[in-house]
Write a protein that holds these residues in place. Structure first.
Motif, PDB file in Angstrom:
ATOM      1  N   VAL A  89     -48.103 -11.357  44.470  1.00  0.00           N
ATOM      2  CA  VAL A  89     -47.709 -10.277  43.548  1.00  0.00           C
ATOM      3  C   VAL A  89     -48.927  -9.443  43.202  1.00  0.00           C
ATOM      4  CG1 VAL A  89     -46.907  -9.812  41.195  1.00  0.00           C
ATOM      5  CG2 VAL A  89     -45.689 -11.451  42.628  1.00  0.00           C
ATOM      6  N   GLY A  90     -50.056 -10.112  43.031  1.00  0.00           N
ATOM      7  CA  GLY A  90     -51.268  -9.365  42.743  1.00  0.00           C
ATOM      8  C   GLY A  90     -51.644  -8.446  43.893  1.00  0.00           C
ATOM      9  N   GLY A  91     -51.530  -9.039  45.111  1.00  0.00           N
ATOM     10  CA  GLY A  91     -51.835  -8.202  46.285  1.00  0.00           C
ATOM     11  C   GLY A  91     -50.867  -7.044  46.413  1.00  0.00           C
ATOM     12  N   LEU A  92     -49.574  -7.343  46.150  1.00  0.00           N
ATOM     13  CA  LEU A  92     -48.574  -6.275  46.241  1.00  0.00           C
ATOM     14  C   LEU A  92     -48.829  -5.188  45.207  1.00  0.00           C
ATOM     15  CD1 LEU A  92     -45.323  -8.350  46.866  1.00  0.00           C
ATOM     16  CD2 LEU A  92     -46.534  -6.888  48.487  1.00  0.00           C
ATOM     17  N   LYS A  93     -49.263  -5.620  44.049  1.00  0.00           N
ATOM     18  CA  LYS A  93     -49.568  -4.609  43.032  1.00  0.00           C
ATOM     19  C   LYS A  93     -50.698  -3.701  43.491  1.00  0.00           C
ATOM     20  CE  LYS A  93     -48.006  -7.174  38.927  1.00  0.00           C
ATOM     21  NZ  LYS A  93     -48.433  -7.825  37.651  1.00  0.00           N
ATOM     22  N   ASN A  94     -51.731  -4.360  44.124  1.00  0.00           N
ATOM     23  CA  ASN A  94     -52.826  -3.542  44.655  1.00  0.00           C
ATOM     24  C   ASN A  94     -52.333  -2.603  45.761  1.00  0.00           C
ATOM     25  OD1 ASN A  94     -54.650  -4.797  42.922  1.00  0.00           O
ATOM     26  ND2 ASN A  94     -55.121  -6.427  44.420  1.00  0.00           N
ATOM     27  N   THR A  95     -51.467  -3.214  46.679  1.00  0.00           N
ATOM     28  CA  THR A  95     -50.917  -2.394  47.765  1.00  0.00           C
ATOM     29  C   THR A  95     -50.072  -1.269  47.223  1.00  0.00           C
ATOM     30  OG1 THR A  95     -50.886  -4.350  49.194  1.00  0.00           O
ATOM     31  CG2 THR A  95     -49.574  -2.476  49.895  1.00  0.00           C
ATOM     32  N   LEU A  96     -49.276  -1.604  46.179  1.00  0.00           N
ATOM     33  CA  LEU A  96     -48.407  -0.588  45.587  1.00  0.00           C
ATOM     34  C   LEU A  96     -49.240   0.562  45.025  1.00  0.00           C
ATOM     35  CD1 LEU A  96     -45.562   0.285  44.805  1.00  0.00           C
ATOM     36  CD2 LEU A  96     -45.810  -1.046  42.698  1.00  0.00           C
ATOM     37  N   ASN A  97     -50.352   0.180  44.430  1.00  0.00           N
ATOM     38  CA  ASN A  97     -51.217   1.240  43.909  1.00  0.00           C
ATOM     39  C   ASN A  97     -51.753   2.117  45.037  1.00  0.00           C
ATOM     40  OD1 ASN A  97     -50.902   0.319  41.242  1.00  0.00           O
ATOM     41  ND2 ASN A  97     -52.628  -1.126  41.422  1.00  0.00           N
ATOM     42  N   GLN A  98     -52.145   1.415  46.161  1.00  0.00           N
ATOM     43  CA  GLN A  98     -52.639   2.178  47.311  1.00  0.00           C
ATOM     44  C   GLN A  98     -51.537   3.037  47.916  1.00  0.00           C
ATOM     45  OE1 GLN A  98     -54.261  -0.734  49.974  1.00  0.00           O
ATOM     46  NE2 GLN A  98     -55.969  -1.284  48.604  1.00  0.00           N
ATOM     47  N   GLN A  99     -50.308   2.421  48.041  1.00  0.00           N
ATOM     48  CA  GLN A  99     -49.189   3.156  48.613  1.00  0.00           C
ATOM     49  C   GLN A  99     -48.805   4.350  47.742  1.00  0.00           C
ATOM     50  OE1 GLN A  99     -47.727   2.830  51.537  1.00  0.00           O
ATOM     51  NE2 GLN A  99     -49.127   1.158  52.095  1.00  0.00           N
ATOM     52  N   SER A 100     -48.954   4.182  46.458  1.00  0.00           N
ATOM     53  CA  SER A 100     -48.642   5.308  45.570  1.00  0.00           C
ATOM     54  C   SER A 100     -49.574   6.473  45.860  1.00  0.00           C
ATOM     55  CB  SER A 100     -48.774   4.873  44.105  1.00  0.00           C
ATOM     56  OG  SER A 100     -47.829   3.890  43.785  1.00  0.00           O
ATOM     57  N   THR A 101     -50.840   6.091  46.063  1.00  0.00           N
ATOM     58  CA  THR A 101     -51.809   7.148  46.405  1.00  0.00           C
ATOM     59  C   THR A 101     -51.460   7.783  47.749  1.00  0.00           C
ATOM     60  OG1 THR A 101     -53.511   5.901  45.203  1.00  0.00           O
ATOM     61  CG2 THR A 101     -54.250   7.627  46.715  1.00  0.00           C
ATOM     62  N   ALA A 102     -51.115   6.869  48.758  1.00  0.00           N
ATOM     63  CA  ALA A 102     -50.755   7.391  50.076  1.00  0.00           C
ATOM     64  C   ALA A 102     -49.480   8.209  50.010  1.00  0.00           C
ATOM     65  CB  ALA A 102     -50.595   6.226  51.069  1.00  0.00           C
ATOM     66  N   HIS A 103     -48.538   7.756  49.190  1.00  0.00           N
ATOM     67  CA  HIS A 103     -47.276   8.488  49.044  1.00  0.00           C
ATOM     68  C   HIS A 103     -47.520   9.895  48.532  1.00  0.00           C
ATOM     69  CE1 HIS A 103     -43.052   9.221  48.360  1.00  0.00           C
ATOM     70  NE2 HIS A 103     -43.289   9.498  47.076  1.00  0.00           N
ATOM     71  N   MET A 104     -48.400   9.991  47.594  1.00  0.00           N
ATOM     72  CA  MET A 104     -48.712  11.307  47.057  1.00  0.00           C
ATOM     73  C   MET A 104     -49.332  12.180  48.153  1.00  0.00           C
ATOM     74  SD  MET A 104     -50.287  10.201  43.329  1.00  0.00           S
ATOM     75  CE  MET A 104     -50.654  11.888  42.892  1.00  0.00           C
ATOM     76  N   ALA A 105     -50.202  11.526  49.020  1.00  0.00           N
ATOM     77  CA  ALA A 105     -50.793  12.296  50.118  1.00  0.00           C
ATOM     78  C   ALA A 105     -49.729  12.701  51.136  1.00  0.00           C
ATOM     79  CB  ALA A 105     -51.900  11.476  50.785  1.00  0.00           C
ATOM     80  N   LEU A 106     -48.777  11.745  51.403  1.00  0.00           N
ATOM     81  CA  LEU A 106     -47.717  12.049  52.359  1.00  0.00           C
ATOM     82  C   LEU A 106     -46.792  13.153  51.849  1.00  0.00           C
ATOM     83  CD1 LEU A 106     -46.780   8.483  53.660  1.00  0.00           C
ATOM     84  CD2 LEU A 106     -47.899  10.316  54.927  1.00  0.00           C
ATOM     85  N   GLU A 107     -46.527  13.113  50.573  1.00  0.00           N
ATOM     86  CA  GLU A 107     -45.685  14.174  50.022  1.00  0.00           C
ATOM     87  C   GLU A 107     -46.342  15.536  50.217  1.00  0.00           C
ATOM     88  OE1 GLU A 107     -44.971  13.168  45.972  1.00  0.00           O
ATOM     89  OE2 GLU A 107     -43.158  11.994  46.421  1.00  0.00           O
ATOM     90  N   ALA A 108     -47.663  15.529  50.062  1.00  0.00           N
ATOM     91  CA  ALA A 108     -48.373  16.782  50.306  1.00  0.00           C
ATOM     92  C   ALA A 108     -48.262  17.180  51.774  1.00  0.00           C
ATOM     93  CB  ALA A 108     -49.840  16.637  49.888  1.00  0.00           C
ATOM     94  N   GLN A 109     -48.374  16.137  52.697  1.00  0.00           N
ATOM     95  CA  GLN A 109     -48.230  16.431  54.126  1.00  0.00           C
ATOM     96  C   GLN A 109     -46.821  16.891  54.464  1.00  0.00           C
ATOM     97  OE1 GLN A 109     -49.474  13.066  56.440  1.00  0.00           O
ATOM     98  NE2 GLN A 109     -51.607  13.134  55.701  1.00  0.00           N
ATOM     99  N   VAL A 110     -45.828  16.238  53.839  1.00  0.00           N
ATOM    100  CA  VAL A 110     -44.431  16.634  54.090  1.00  0.00           C
ATOM    101  C   VAL A 110     -44.214  18.086  53.710  1.00  0.00           C
ATOM    102  CG1 VAL A 110     -42.065  16.297  53.305  1.00  0.00           C
ATOM    103  CG2 VAL A 110     -43.450  14.328  53.952  1.00  0.00           C
ATOM    104  N   GLN A 111     -44.762  18.459  52.623  1.00  0.00           N
ATOM    105  CA  GLN A 111     -44.617  19.853  52.219  1.00  0.00           C
ATOM    106  C   GLN A 111     -45.275  20.786  53.239  1.00  0.00           C
ATOM    107  OE1 GLN A 111     -46.248  20.077  48.251  1.00  0.00           O
ATOM    108  NE2 GLN A 111     -44.526  18.930  47.312  1.00  0.00           N
ATOM    109  N   ALA A 112     -46.473  20.328  53.739  1.00  0.00           N
ATOM    110  CA  ALA A 112     -47.134  21.143  54.756  1.00  0.00           C
ATOM    111  C   ALA A 112     -46.315  21.173  56.048  1.00  0.00           C
ATOM    112  CB  ALA A 112     -48.538  20.593  55.032  1.00  0.00           C
ATOM    113  N   MET A 113     -45.741  19.984  56.437  1.00  0.00           N
ATOM    114  CA  MET A 113     -44.937  19.921  57.656  1.00  0.00           C
ATOM    115  C   MET A 113     -43.674  20.748  57.531  1.00  0.00           C
ATOM    116  SD  MET A 113     -46.574  18.145  59.876  1.00  0.00           S
ATOM    117  CE  MET A 113     -45.312  17.721  61.045  1.00  0.00           C
ATOM    118  N   GLN A 114     -43.081  20.749  56.343  1.00  0.00           N
ATOM    119  CA  GLN A 114     -41.880  21.573  56.148  1.00  0.00           C
ATOM    120  C   GLN A 114     -42.203  23.047  56.351  1.00  0.00           C
ATOM    121  OE1 GLN A 114     -40.532  20.451  52.250  1.00  0.00           O
ATOM    122  NE2 GLN A 114     -39.293  18.699  53.023  1.00  0.00           N
TER     123      GLN A 114
END
Length: 581
Positions: A89-114
């Motif tokens: 759970v601790g690792g997942l929390k860390n991963t979730l934090n990283q994924q949240s950051t990546a998600h925000m980057a991907l959302e920016a990429q999605v907007q660029a791709m759109q």
């Protein structure tokens, strides 16, 4: 007394009472004992029941203890799992934090791709419009390609007709003459050539230039054009008065090759006959001449640039078959190789023994014009290299013997035959979906289903010479060996029969021109003429290769061969017929 009696009576009564009491006591005692026994049984039953209950309780205690241990173990495992889960759970929390950051980057990429997708969509619309234009152009080009393929088919038909007309204008029986050069082996096999030279005092085993000049006959080629057609021989003899007499003999043929002519130049003149064979005509090329005149070299040759007419013709056939495939034709090619030795047919490709023991017969089909030999080995051919191995096998099995004319002379007529069957299946369509040709098959254009059957006979005749100069030396004082004499007689008989057939064909041709019925042609006088019946009777395009020796000592044989070739060249036969179905 009475008192005593009363006492006694009382005692008796008391005794009776006691007896009754004793009996009652005994009865009671028995009852007590019975009750005691019953109680004892109940006690035993209770003891047993108690023991069983105790045992059951002990087993329950043991079971509970075991369950307790298992529960403790499970609890320990659960605690371990819990710790691990907490770590996960601790690792997942860390991963979730990283994924949240990546998600925000991907959302920016999605907007660029759109935004980019919108741009690409606009480009795709432009490309769709361009593709539609190209599709129209492709359809137009496919129509043009179909028209061009039909034009190719039509031009191929015209080419075949024109090619056949050219071959017919040249004559269905044509004669080529080839003179071989003087070889050093001529002086090794014929030492008299060197000693006969007035310019050489000592015979040379290899032939000096003076010997060669003296030994060579006077042969000239007066035709100044590139395609020489004339040959002239000059002979010298002594008259009755002792004066030298000079005679000049001139002959004209369809083509004359000087000693310096190469194998390639010779084949260039006959290469078009291979095309006639592919077009469905019978073609026969045979080499004629005395032993040692170069027939086998002309027909078989050696490796590389010295390859003869047979390997070059085979290579030409396979090359033309490959070229015709692009024009919608598919061919199957078969080969056979036989020899006629002492009027007996031998299969040179038969498996097993070197000498063929089967009895072979010649069969002619009057409807198709095809000639077959029974029980002969027919090999399917797929490449020119495969034919080379068959030629080597057949060459090793030919009947050869040493004669006075040639150290290793062929004593038999060899006939190599190619059977070619073609069918027009059509041209492959370049359209992705394919189109339907006349044969009703997708992917083909203009398949007519036309069939043609051609046959190419390449014949190396045995040496033609007089018996007194051709026999093999026997062990007894140089007298002729009987077997060699028999061979020479059979060879000359078959070649004489060939001359009779050609003479009869000439007379028949003259009769046809005058509107008269032609006479009998004696094909059956020899196996050779009967086998070549369809090649000589006008159903085939026939070429005779006359090979001449350049030596002065062979002048008489050369003149005899030239006169025979002239007779062949002047023979008129009918028009060759195409074999198709």
């Amino acid at each position: 007394m009475a008192s005593e009696r009363n006492k006694v009576a009382a005692l008796q009564a008391n005794h009776a009472q006691l007896s009754r009491d004793l009996a009652a006591a005994r009865t009671q005692e028995l009852n007590h004992r019975r009750e005691l026994v019953g109680f004892s049984d109940e006690v035993d039953a209770l003891k047993k029941k108690h023991a069983k209950e105790v045992m059951d309780l002990e087993m329950d205690v043991k079971k509970r203890d075991r369950e307790l241990r298992e529960v403790k173990e499970d609890l320990a495992l659960a605690r371990g799992d819990l710790e691990r889960e907490r770590e996960v759970v601790g690792g997942l929390k860390n991963t979730l934090n990283q994924q949240s950051t990546a998600h925000m980057a991907l959302e920016a990429q999605v907007q660029a791709m759109q935004a980019q997708n919108s741009l690409l969509q606009n480009q795709n619309d432009d490309f769709a419009h361009t593709v539609a234009e190209y599709q129209l152009q492709l359809e137009s080009n496919e129509k043009k390609i179909a028209e061009l393929k039909n034009e190719i088919l039509e031009s191929e038909i015209v080419r075949r007709k024109l090619h056949n007309m050219v071959q017919e204008l040249k004559g269905n029986i044509r004669v080529f003459c080839r003179v071989r050069p003087v070889l050093s082996s001529d002086f090794i096999n014929n030492p008299a050539l060197s000693s006969s030279s007035p310019l050489s005092s000592t015979p040379s085993p290899t032939g000096s230039p003076e010997d060669i000049a003296s030994a060579a006959a006077q042969i000239s080629f007066p035709d100044a054009s590139e395609t020489k057609k004339q040959i002239t021989l000059t002979s010298f003899s002594e008259s009755a008065t002792g004066q030298e007499r000079r005679e000049t003999h001139s002959f004209t043929f369809d083509r004359v090759f000087a000693p310096d002519a190469t194998q390639s130049e010779v084949f260039e003149e006959i290469s078009l006959l291979a095309q006639s064979c592919m077009d469905g005509y019978n073609v026969c090329i045979f080499a004629y001449g005395q032993t040692g005149s170069g027939k086998s070299f002309t027909m078989e040759g050696a490796q590389g640039p010295l390859a003869g007419m047979i390997p070059r013709a085979v290579e030409q056939v396979f090359r033309v078959a490959a070229e015709m495939k692009s024009k919608g034709w598919e061919y199957t090619i078969e080969g056979q190789f036989l020899e006629i030795y002492n009027e007996t047919i031998n299969d040179l490709l038969a498996r097993g023994a070197l000498n063929d023991k089967k009895k072979h017969e010649i069969k002619h089909d009057p409807k198709t014009g095809a000639t077959r030999v029974t029980d002969i080995t027919v090999v399917p051919l797929r490449s020119a290299s495969q034919v080379q191995s068959l030629l080597a096998l057949a060459h090793s099995r030919r009947s050869v013997a040493a004669t006075l004319m040639n150290e290793r002379s062929s004593r038999s007529h060899s006939i190599f035959t190619l059977r070619i069957a073609g069918v027009h299946v059509g041209l492959s369509s370049s359209s992705p979906s394919g189109s339907v040709g006349e044969n009703g098959k997708h992917g083909l254009v203009g398949g007519t289903g036309e069939r043609c059957n051609g046959c190419l006979n390449l014949v190396d005749l045995a040496g033609s010479e007089r018996l007194n100069v051709s026999f093999a030396s026997g062990p007894g004082a140089g007298l002729p060996d009987k077997e060699r004499v028999k061979e020479t007689q059979n060879i000359n008989k078959s070649l004489s029969a060939l001359g009779d057939v050609i003479a009869a064909l000439g007379e028949s041709g003259k009769a046809d021109k005058g509107g008269e019925k032609g006479g009998h042609v004696p094909y059956r006088n020899s196996k050779l003429t009967y086998l070549l019946q369809n090649s000589l009777s006008g159903n085939s395009k026939t070429l005779m290769f006359l090979n001449l020796s350049p030596l002065r000592v062979h002048m008489n044989e050369s003149l005899t061969s030239l006169r025979f070739a002239t007779k062949v060249n002047n023979t008129h036969v009918g028009t060759a017929k195409k074999r198709s179905s």
